[in-house]
Design a protein around this motif. Sequence first.
Motif, short mmCIF file in Angstrom:
data_model
loop_
_atom_site.label_atom_id
_atom_site.label_comp_id
_atom_site.label_asym_id
_atom_site.label_seq_id
_atom_site.Cartn_x
_atom_site.Cartn_y
_atom_site.Cartn_z
N ILE A 1 66.35 95.10 85.35
CA ILE A 1 66.16 94.03 85.16
C ILE A 1 64.74 93.24 85.96
CG2 ILE A 1 67.28 91.41 86.35
CD1 ILE A 1 69.72 92.87 87.11
N VAL A 2 64.59 92.77 85.25
CA VAL A 2 63.08 92.21 85.62
C VAL A 2 63.47 90.66 85.81
CG1 VAL A 2 60.51 91.55 84.46
CG2 VAL A 2 62.15 93.65 83.49
N ALA A 3 62.22 89.87 87.16
CA ALA A 3 62.50 88.34 87.14
C ALA A 3 61.18 87.88 87.51
CB ALA A 3 63.46 88.23 88.21
N LEU A 4 60.11 87.78 87.03
CA LEU A 4 59.25 87.55 87.38
C LEU A 4 59.06 86.52 87.62
CD1 LEU A 4 56.96 90.24 84.90
CD2 LEU A 4 57.42 90.01 87.66
N CYS A 5 58.28 85.42 88.25
CA CYS A 5 58.18 84.43 88.88
C CYS A 5 59.13 83.20 88.43
CB CYS A 5 57.03 83.48 87.21
SG CYS A 5 55.35 84.25 87.99
N VAL A 6 60.32 83.48 89.33
CA VAL A 6 61.80 83.55 88.89
C VAL A 6 62.31 82.73 90.14
CG1 VAL A 6 64.09 83.21 88.25
CG2 VAL A 6 62.47 84.00 86.52
N LEU A 7 62.55 84.19 91.38
CA LEU A 7 63.11 84.16 92.85
C LEU A 7 63.00 83.10 94.31
CD1 LEU A 7 64.71 88.06 92.70
CD2 LEU A 7 65.09 85.48 91.04
N GLN A 8 61.13 83.31 93.44
CA GLN A 8 60.81 82.10 94.85
C GLN A 8 61.38 80.42 94.48
OE1 GLN A 8 59.05 83.05 91.71
NE2 GLN A 8 58.51 80.81 90.35
N HIS A 9 62.66 80.10 93.78
CA HIS A 9 62.65 78.36 93.42
C HIS A 9 64.07 78.54 94.17
CE1 HIS A 9 59.77 77.62 90.69
NE2 HIS A 9 59.53 78.37 89.62
N VAL A 10 64.67 80.13 94.37
CA VAL A 10 66.25 79.89 94.73
C VAL A 10 66.38 79.71 96.21
CG1 VAL A 10 68.27 82.07 95.11
CG2 VAL A 10 66.77 82.10 92.90
N GLU A 11 66.84 79.04 96.77
CA GLU A 11 67.30 78.03 98.20
C GLU A 11 67.45 79.98 98.88
OE1 GLU A 11 66.33 75.59 98.45
OE2 GLU A 11 66.98 74.47 98.38
N ARG A 12 66.57 79.63 100.08
CA ARG A 12 67.10 80.74 101.39
C ARG A 12 68.13 81.18 101.13
NH1 ARG A 12 62.73 83.21 103.31
NH2 ARG A 12 61.88 80.53 103.28
N GLU A 13 69.16 80.17 101.54
CA GLU A 13 70.68 80.12 101.99
C GLU A 13 71.62 80.82 100.62
OE1 GLU A 13 70.69 75.81 101.03
OE2 GLU A 13 69.05 77.37 101.94
N ARG A 14 71.20 80.71 99.62
CA ARG A 14 71.72 80.88 98.39
C ARG A 14 70.96 82.40 97.75
NH1 ARG A 14 73.17 76.91 93.99
NH2 ARG A 14 74.99 78.08 93.56
N PHE A 15 69.52 83.15 98.44
CA PHE A 15 68.99 84.10 97.70
C PHE A 15 69.60 85.19 98.47
CE2 PHE A 15 65.48 87.39 98.15
CZ PHE A 15 64.75 87.42 97.13
N ASP A 16 69.99 85.76 99.02
CA ASP A 16 71.73 86.98 99.04
C ASP A 16 72.26 87.39 98.27
OD1 ASP A 16 69.89 87.87 101.54
OD2 ASP A 16 71.02 87.37 103.34
N ASP A 17 73.20 86.03 97.83
CA ASP A 17 73.95 85.89 96.84
C ASP A 17 73.22 86.08 95.82
OD1 ASP A 17 76.96 85.27 95.68
OD2 ASP A 17 75.72 83.92 95.03
N VAL A 18 72.36 86.38 95.35
CA VAL A 18 71.43 86.76 94.18
C VAL A 18 71.36 87.75 94.14
CG1 VAL A 18 69.31 85.89 92.65
CG2 VAL A 18 70.69 83.63 93.71
N LEU A 19 70.47 88.41 95.04
CA LEU A 19 70.49 89.93 95.48
C LEU A 19 71.01 90.38 94.73
CD1 LEU A 19 67.96 89.44 98.11
CD2 LEU A 19 67.52 89.70 95.95
N ARG A 20 72.96 90.34 96.09
CA ARG A 20 73.42 90.88 95.28
C ARG A 20 74.13 90.81 94.13
NH1 ARG A 20 75.61 88.73 100.93
NH2 ARG A 20 76.19 87.34 99.97
N LYS A 21 74.41 89.82 93.06
CA LYS A 21 74.55 90.22 92.23
C LYS A 21 73.71 91.01 90.87
CE LYS A 21 74.40 85.25 91.39
NZ LYS A 21 74.75 83.76 90.32
N ILE A 22 72.05 90.51 91.16
CA ILE A 22 71.65 91.69 90.54
C ILE A 22 71.46 92.73 90.92
CG2 ILE A 22 69.14 92.20 90.72
CD1 ILE A 22 68.17 89.39 91.34
N ALA A 23 71.96 93.72 91.86
CA ALA A 23 71.67 94.84 92.26
C ALA A 23 73.54 95.06 91.67
CB ALA A 23 72.79 95.37 93.63
N GLY A 24 74.49 94.64 91.71
CA GLY A 24 76.20 94.83 90.93
C GLY A 24 75.62 95.05 89.85
N ALA A 25 74.38 94.26 88.82
CA ALA A 25 74.47 94.05 87.40
C ALA A 25 73.74 95.40 87.15
CB ALA A 25 73.58 92.64 87.35
#
Length: 208
Positions: A116-140
Motif C-alpha cells: 500500500i502506498v500513501a504519499l503526502c496523505v496521512l499528515q491530514h489524519v487527525e491524531r485521535e484517528r491515526f491508530d485506526d487508520v494504521l490498523r485498517k492499512i495493516a489489515g488490508a
Amino acid sequence: MPPSTPPGRVRGDANRRTIDGYEACARDYAAAVDPTRSGVGEAALRRLAGDVPRGARVLEIGSGPGWDADFLEGLGVAIDRTDAAAAFREFQAARGRAVAPLDVVEDALPGPYDAIVALCVLQHVERERFDDVLRKIAGALHPRGLFLASMREGEGDGWEHDESGDYRLVFWSADALRARLREAGLDVEWEARHHGRGDWLYFVARRR
C-alpha cells in the motif's frame, strides 16, 4: 511549529474540510507538482518496486494527479489508484487512468494487497484517528506486505490556509511514528528525510 488557526476560521469535520480544499485546487496542485521523480521520493518508490513480488497487487491511497502511480507503473508495478477527491479522479480520468473513490479515514479498505502506498496523505489524519487508520492499512495487507508512506515530521497540530481551502496538518516525531506503526503491526525497515516545503519523513514498513 504548525501554522496558527485564526479564531472562528475553521469549522466542521477536519477530514471533510481538507478533502474539500483538494476538490478546489486539484488542477493547480497537479500543475505545481513535478510529474518526474527525484531524490527521496524516487528512492522510496524504487525501493518499494524492488521489494514487492513479481505480479504484486498494490493499492495507492490518495493518488492525486497520479504521478507516483505513473512512476511505479513505469517500473513494472501494477497499481490500483484511489482518491477521496472527485476532482483528482476526474483529472486522472481525462488522462485515461481509472481511479476509485476511497477515503482512508471513513471507508473500509479493499484487499489484501502486497503493498500500500500513501504519499503526502496521512499528515491530514487527525491524531485521535491515526491508530485506526494504521490498523485498517495493516489489515488490508498480506502478511509480510509493505507500506510506503510519507509524513510531516515535527510536533503539534495545525492548519494550512490557502485560497482553495483549509488543510489539516498533524505532525509526528520519528520515534512516535515508529511506535504507532509497531502498535498496528507494522515494522519500519527503511526511512529517509526530505527537507523541502516542511520536513518530511518517508518510510517503508512491513506487516508482521
